[in-house]
Write a protein that holds these residues in place. Sequence first.
Motif, PDB file in Angstrom:
ATOM      1  N   ALA A  98       2.633  -7.308   5.228  1.00  0.00           N
ATOM      2  CA  ALA A  98       2.818  -8.270   4.138  1.00  0.00           C
ATOM      3  C   ALA A  98       2.746  -7.593   2.766  1.00  0.00           C
ATOM      4  CB  ALA A  98       1.805  -9.399   4.250  1.00  0.00           C
ATOM      5  N   SER A  99       2.189  -8.313   1.783  1.00  0.00           N
ATOM      6  CA  SER A  99       2.055  -7.787   0.428  1.00  0.00           C
ATOM      7  C   SER A  99       0.588  -7.870   0.025  1.00  0.00           C
ATOM      8  CB  SER A  99       2.881  -8.640  -0.540  1.00  0.00           C
ATOM      9  OG  SER A  99       2.316  -9.942  -0.622  1.00  0.00           O
ATOM     10  N   ALA A 100       0.260  -7.221  -1.097  1.00  0.00           N
ATOM     11  CA  ALA A 100      -1.132  -7.256  -1.564  1.00  0.00           C
ATOM     12  C   ALA A 100      -1.596  -8.701  -1.774  1.00  0.00           C
ATOM     13  CB  ALA A 100      -1.262  -6.461  -2.857  1.00  0.00           C
ATOM     14  N   GLN A 101      -0.714  -9.547  -2.314  1.00  0.00           N
ATOM     15  CA  GLN A 101      -1.081 -10.944  -2.544  1.00  0.00           C
ATOM     16  C   GLN A 101      -1.393 -11.657  -1.233  1.00  0.00           C
ATOM     17  OE1 GLN A 101       1.419  -9.285  -4.065  1.00  0.00           O
ATOM     18  NE2 GLN A 101       2.237 -10.389  -5.817  1.00  0.00           N
ATOM     19  N   ARG A 103      -2.147 -10.396   1.625  1.00  0.00           N
ATOM     20  CA  ARG A 103      -3.329  -9.830   2.299  1.00  0.00           C
ATOM     21  C   ARG A 103      -4.622 -10.341   1.677  1.00  0.00           C
ATOM     22  NH1 ARG A 103      -0.016  -4.968   2.088  1.00  0.00           N
ATOM     23  NH2 ARG A 103      -1.232  -4.133   0.358  1.00  0.00           N
ATOM     24  N   SER A 237       8.373  -0.773   2.465  1.00  0.00           N
ATOM     25  CA  SER A 237       7.203  -1.633   2.344  1.00  0.00           C
ATOM     26  C   SER A 237       7.615  -3.094   2.430  1.00  0.00           C
ATOM     27  CB  SER A 237       6.524  -1.364   0.991  1.00  0.00           C
ATOM     28  OG  SER A 237       5.336  -2.115   0.876  1.00  0.00           O
ATOM     29  N   TYR A 238       6.662  -3.941   2.741  1.00  0.00           N
ATOM     30  CA  TYR A 238       6.833  -5.389   2.689  1.00  0.00           C
ATOM     31  C   TYR A 238       7.988  -5.866   3.562  1.00  0.00           C
ATOM     32  CZ  TYR A 238       6.308  -9.987   0.460  1.00  0.00           C
ATOM     33  OH  TYR A 238       6.076 -11.320   0.203  1.00  0.00           O
TER      34      TYR A 238
ATOM     35  N   SER B 160       0.370  -9.332 -11.123  1.00  0.00           N
ATOM     36  CA  SER B 160       0.164  -8.474  -9.962  1.00  0.00           C
ATOM     37  C   SER B 160      -0.243  -7.067 -10.403  1.00  0.00           C
ATOM     38  CB  SER B 160       1.456  -8.439  -9.140  1.00  0.00           C
ATOM     39  OG  SER B 160       1.250  -7.874  -7.878  1.00  0.00           O
ATOM     40  N   HIS B 169      -5.419   0.665  -7.251  1.00  0.00           N
ATOM     41  CA  HIS B 169      -4.250   1.027  -6.449  1.00  0.00           C
ATOM     42  C   HIS B 169      -3.073   1.506  -7.297  1.00  0.00           C
ATOM     43  CE1 HIS B 169      -6.100  -1.764  -3.257  1.00  0.00           C
ATOM     44  NE2 HIS B 169      -6.295  -0.514  -2.893  1.00  0.00           N
ATOM     45  N   GLU B 178       4.052   1.044  -3.572  1.00  0.00           N
ATOM     46  CA  GLU B 178       3.567   0.415  -2.337  1.00  0.00           C
ATOM     47  C   GLU B 178       2.780  -0.863  -2.643  1.00  0.00           C
ATOM     48  OE1 GLU B 178       3.918   0.714   0.901  1.00  0.00           O
ATOM     49  OE2 GLU B 178       2.376  -0.782   1.338  1.00  0.00           O
ATOM     50  N   TRP B 179       1.865  -0.784  -3.603  1.00  0.00           N
ATOM     51  CA  TRP B 179       0.959  -1.915  -3.846  1.00  0.00           C
ATOM     52  C   TRP B 179       1.588  -2.992  -4.733  1.00  0.00           C
ATOM     53  CZ3 TRP B 179      -3.721  -2.923  -1.495  1.00  0.00           C
ATOM     54  CH2 TRP B 179      -4.152  -1.931  -0.599  1.00  0.00           C
ATOM     55  N   SER B 181       4.736  -3.982  -3.899  1.00  0.00           N
ATOM     56  CA  SER B 181       5.930  -4.346  -3.130  1.00  0.00           C
ATOM     57  C   SER B 181       6.053  -5.850  -2.933  1.00  0.00           C
ATOM     58  CB  SER B 181       5.949  -3.612  -1.789  1.00  0.00           C
ATOM     59  OG  SER B 181       4.895  -4.067  -0.955  1.00  0.00           O
ATOM     60  N   GLY B 182       4.997  -6.594  -3.206  1.00  0.00           N
ATOM     61  CA  GLY B 182       5.069  -8.055  -3.074  1.00  0.00           C
ATOM     62  C   GLY B 182       5.695  -8.732  -4.276  1.00  0.00           C
ATOM     63  N   ASN B 183       6.178  -7.964  -5.230  1.00  0.00           N
ATOM     64  CA  ASN B 183       6.846  -8.529  -6.400  1.00  0.00           C
ATOM     65  C   ASN B 183       8.271  -7.987  -6.479  1.00  0.00           C
ATOM     66  OD1 ASN B 183       3.778  -8.462  -7.170  1.00  0.00           O
ATOM     67  ND2 ASN B 183       4.751 -10.046  -8.420  1.00  0.00           N
TER      68      ASN B 183
END
Lengths: 327, 205
Positions: A98-101, A103, A237-238, B160, B169, B178-179, B181-183
């Motif tokens: 998943a993503s940091a959010q 998780r 990633s992701y 984020s 991170h 990597e950290w 990647s959710g955006n």
Amino acid sequence: MNNFSYIQADKAKEATTAKRDDKSAAFIAGGTTLLDLMKLNVENHDQLIDVNMLPFRGIEMTKNGLRIGALERMSDVGEHPLVVQNFPAVSQSLLLAASAQLRNMASIGGNVLQRTRCGYFRDTAFPCNKREPGTGCPAIEGDNRNLAILGTSDACIATSYPGDLSVALVALDAVLTLENAKGKQREVPITKFYLLPGSTPQKETVLEDDELIVAVTIPQTAAAQKSMYLKVRERTSYAYALASAAVGLEVQGGVIRAAKVALGGVGAQPWRSPEAEKMLVGKAPSEAVFRAAAEAALRGAKPREHNAFKVEMAQNTLVRALSEVAA
Amino acid sequence: MSAPTTPAPLNPDGSRRTFMKQAGGFLGLALAPPFISQAERLTALSKKVEGVSTISLKVNGAVRAIRAEPRVTLLDALREYLDLTGSKKGCDHGQCGACTVLVDGKRVNSCLTLAVMTQGKEITTIEGLAKGEELHPMQAAFLKHDGFQCGYCTPGQIMSAVACVQEGHAGSADEVREWMSGNLCRCSAYPNITAAILEAKTQMG
């Protein structure tokens, strides 16, 4: 998303009783899978029972291994020193997911119950035996690129659990502690927790209606200490795994004494491979041995039109993971 | 139409925009909820919530109350009830990160968070970062490095990024990639976003 009533449970019994008494209720912890599926109308619940206030927290070493409270979040567990040092495959499976959010939000118990990403399951315009039993499976002849090649049935070929953590947990013989509305707890090895689709793909686990996952315990072994999770996906990633491998080896005097092998992204459930393990134990680690193990793991594969590539990909993933962990 | 004190839930027929247009005046009133003492600990939460109820949210340091159903997400609460439209709705399924806010200092997707479940927690949105006219170092770095094109993902990227640095991170460009990647950024401003984060890291206390 349909409307629902919301209860914040203070005691486990309050939560499990409410769930027992309302067949349409669901527990909510992080909500990352649940609310996603409710927005898609794939799941509809008239009551959500918030379990976040329950005392199922903590990450601690016990005589049975590392006990992780089911309400701990993926991010906290993935970076916890006890997990990083003693169960690298578990840490990696969490931090590569998943993503940091997400998780930060998703709980361990919820992760274990994550549901398939099969596009037909997630789109209510299509029939789906998992979502609406008896309506059929368009994936078998349809877009099945992301779906399973091991353990499937004529009713369903989904990778029922699409995530990462349970692949590591299955490899390392984790045990789930479940609690029901009577307040009674039982322990279920995670290798016996998931159900193959067979003719009832809607029934995914042995969890009863009134049961809540309260903890996960992972035995501390030499193979767990020397373990890793390798994830292969379409971007760095992701993304969900096309194929992944959780492996652990105990090597003594140049010989593999114990081997733990599980595959993700290819099985109808997180796929433990005793066939591969049998090919490894008693042998000296070598690429040829790893290759033989990988071939054994995929021997029963039933690829479809768009996912035949997964056979070789899963084998290579496994060989690479074993080589890295043995190095 | 609901009374001003009970903003209607999103209409399933997609007519929310029309509703907002017509009710703008009334909503203006409804969106100015009574401020509750910040010292209030929010302990008097009702256990079972059915239908519209009062939900108290502590956003950017101020406790504000809305009247909403339990299905209202934190993102919709912020945007539609509290008029904090900085947090953006991209995918609404936790896949793009445009809705990222901090809850108790941790970054989360507000689109997959129920407002009712964030009572008693500290919520920080993009509107809460600057100190008056003084931009947060991350905001200033995004401007300096041109960390956006259309700007739609930017509030989520910045929230984020602030968390990414605070978590520790942001040690290298690879780690940031990597950290973060959710955006997602459809304009693909990633190189500039990465540069902005690496610079802001040196300025964040």
